[in-house]
Write a protein that holds these residues in place. Structure first.
Motif, short mmCIF file in Angstrom:
data_model
loop_
_atom_site.label_atom_id
_atom_site.label_comp_id
_atom_site.label_asym_id
_atom_site.label_seq_id
_atom_site.Cartn_x
_atom_site.Cartn_y
_atom_site.Cartn_z
N LEU A 28 0.84 -1.20 0.00
CA LEU A 28 0.00 0.00 0.00
C LEU A 28 0.87 1.25 0.00
CD1 LEU A 28 -2.73 -1.03 2.62
CD2 LEU A 28 -2.96 -1.00 0.12
N ASP A 29 1.89 1.26 0.85
CA ASP A 29 2.78 2.42 0.92
C ASP A 29 3.51 2.63 -0.41
OD1 ASP A 29 2.05 2.81 3.54
OD2 ASP A 29 3.81 1.79 4.38
N TYR A 30 3.92 1.51 -1.04
CA TYR A 30 4.67 1.61 -2.28
C TYR A 30 3.83 2.26 -3.38
CZ TYR A 30 7.31 0.24 -6.42
OH TYR A 30 8.00 0.26 -7.60
N PHE A 31 2.60 1.77 -3.56
CA PHE A 31 1.76 2.29 -4.64
C PHE A 31 1.25 3.70 -4.35
CE2 PHE A 31 1.19 -2.42 -5.19
CZ PHE A 31 2.00 -2.49 -6.31
N GLU A 32 1.07 4.01 -3.08
CA GLU A 32 0.72 5.38 -2.73
C GLU A 32 1.87 6.32 -3.08
OE1 GLU A 32 -1.80 7.00 -1.68
OE2 GLU A 32 -3.24 5.56 -0.92
N SER A 33 3.09 5.91 -2.79
CA SER A 33 4.24 6.78 -3.00
C SER A 33 4.55 6.98 -4.48
CB SER A 33 5.48 6.21 -2.29
OG SER A 33 5.86 4.97 -2.85
N CYS A 34 4.31 5.93 -5.30
CA CYS A 34 4.62 6.08 -6.72
C CYS A 34 3.43 6.55 -7.54
CB CYS A 34 5.17 4.76 -7.29
SG CYS A 34 3.98 3.43 -7.42
N GLY A 35 2.26 6.69 -6.91
CA GLY A 35 1.09 7.23 -7.59
C GLY A 35 0.40 6.27 -8.53
N GLU A 52 -11.45 0.51 6.95
CA GLU A 52 -11.15 1.26 8.17
C GLU A 52 -9.87 0.77 8.83
OE1 GLU A 52 -13.24 2.34 12.49
OE2 GLU A 52 -14.35 1.23 10.95
N ALA A 53 -9.68 -0.57 8.85
CA ALA A 53 -8.50 -1.13 9.51
C ALA A 53 -7.22 -0.74 8.78
CB ALA A 53 -8.63 -2.66 9.57
N LEU A 54 -7.31 -0.60 7.46
CA LEU A 54 -6.12 -0.27 6.67
C LEU A 54 -6.02 1.21 6.35
CD1 LEU A 54 -6.12 -3.23 4.10
CD2 LEU A 54 -4.63 -2.95 6.09
N SER A 55 -7.00 1.99 6.78
CA SER A 55 -7.05 3.43 6.49
C SER A 55 -6.99 3.69 4.99
CB SER A 55 -5.89 4.16 7.19
OG SER A 55 -5.99 4.01 8.60
N ILE A 56 -7.80 2.95 4.23
CA ILE A 56 -7.86 3.10 2.79
C ILE A 56 -8.79 4.26 2.43
CG2 ILE A 56 -8.45 1.97 0.60
CD1 ILE A 56 -6.08 0.73 2.02
N PRO A 57 -8.36 5.18 1.58
CA PRO A 57 -9.22 6.30 1.18
C PRO A 57 -10.53 5.82 0.56
CG PRO A 57 -6.95 6.71 0.51
CD PRO A 57 -7.00 5.29 0.99
N ALA A 58 -11.56 6.63 0.67
CA ALA A 58 -12.90 6.24 0.25
C ALA A 58 -13.01 5.96 -1.25
CB ALA A 58 -13.90 7.33 0.65
N HIS A 59 -12.17 6.59 -2.06
CA HIS A 59 -12.30 6.44 -3.51
C HIS A 59 -11.64 5.16 -4.04
CE1 HIS A 59 -8.24 8.11 -3.26
NE2 HIS A 59 -8.03 7.64 -4.49
N ILE A 60 -10.93 4.44 -3.19
CA ILE A 60 -10.23 3.22 -3.62
C ILE A 60 -11.11 2.00 -3.33
CG2 ILE A 60 -8.23 1.72 -3.19
CD1 ILE A 60 -6.62 4.23 -2.63
N PRO A 61 -11.42 1.19 -4.33
CA PRO A 61 -12.27 0.02 -4.11
C PRO A 61 -11.62 -1.00 -3.17
CG PRO A 61 -12.14 0.56 -6.46
CD PRO A 61 -11.10 1.39 -5.75
#
Length: 213
Positions: free
Chosen positions: A144-151, A174-183
């Motif tokens: 998750l961190d990797y794909f967030e950082s590279c966009g 909620e457990a992973l703190s995933i933004p609402a727009h991500i399936p």
């Protein structure tokens, strides 16, 4: 329900047989296929190889190696005691979803010692599926961190294992703190129809995330 019946009911193409006629784009030089690259990532033993194998219409390329005593203390087999092999480079499969729409699916190795390969594997991909196991959600944080950082657009797919507690997608979000727009979806990497639905969800999300020119 018979898998062939369920696949046909939703328009999923059947697996190609070795002697089956080639796809139109393979024989007609005037038709260039729309080729799309997808990456499947996640923690160790979460089901990446299983998903690629289930979805591929060709014999998948796998780089599985037997696990030895050298991995003791490094690879946690607590939740996957029957696992005897691990991916050491990548998995690769292909699926044709239309006459000339082809998805190329690459599975990444999960262990930290192989993360240096991720930059090469994701190059040219439209998005990624991050597989998660609710028994060890923390294992998918690096992906998750990797794909967030590279966009790179991504979705989260919870691979439900037999005997594990099943949670609603929103609980996982909620457990992973995933933004609402991500399936976030629940799936079974062993079932072809479930794997294809996951890939289609990623393609749709990636198209939504692509800025209009």
């Amino acid at each position: 329900m018979d898998s062939a019946v369920s696949d046909a009911a939703v328009g999923v193409p059947p697996l190609a047989e070795p002697d089956e006629a080639p796809q139109p784009w393979q024989t007609d030089r005037t038709r260039a296929p729309v080729a799309t690259k997808i990456v499947v990532a996640g923690g160790f033993g979460v089901g990446k190889t299983t998903l690629v194998t289930a979805v591929s219409e060709i014999t998948p390329l796998q780089t599985e190696a037997l696990m030895t005593e050298a991995s003791e203390g490094t690879d946690d087999l607590t939740d996957t005691p029957d696992k005897t092999t691990t991916t050491v480079a990548m998995d690769y499969g292909r699926i044709t979803l239309d006459d000339d729409l082809v998805l190329y699916v690459f599975g990444t190795p999960g262990q930290q010692r192989f993360w240096f390969m991720w930059d090469d594997l994701v190059r040219g991909a439209i998005g990624a599926v991050v597989l998660a196991d609710t028994r060890r959600l923390k294992d998918c944080f690096p992906a998750l961190d990797y794909f967030e950082s590279c966009g790179l657009p991504y979705i989260v797919a919870v691979n439900h294992f037999e005997g594990s507690e099943q949670f609603d997608p929103e609980d996982v979000r909620e457990a992973l703190s995933i933004p609402a727009h991500i399936p976030v979806m629940i799936m079974d990497a062993r079932r072809r129809i479930s794997a294809i639905e996951t890939l289609l969800a990623l393609v749709a999300h990636a198209l939504e995330e692509t800025p209009e020119e």
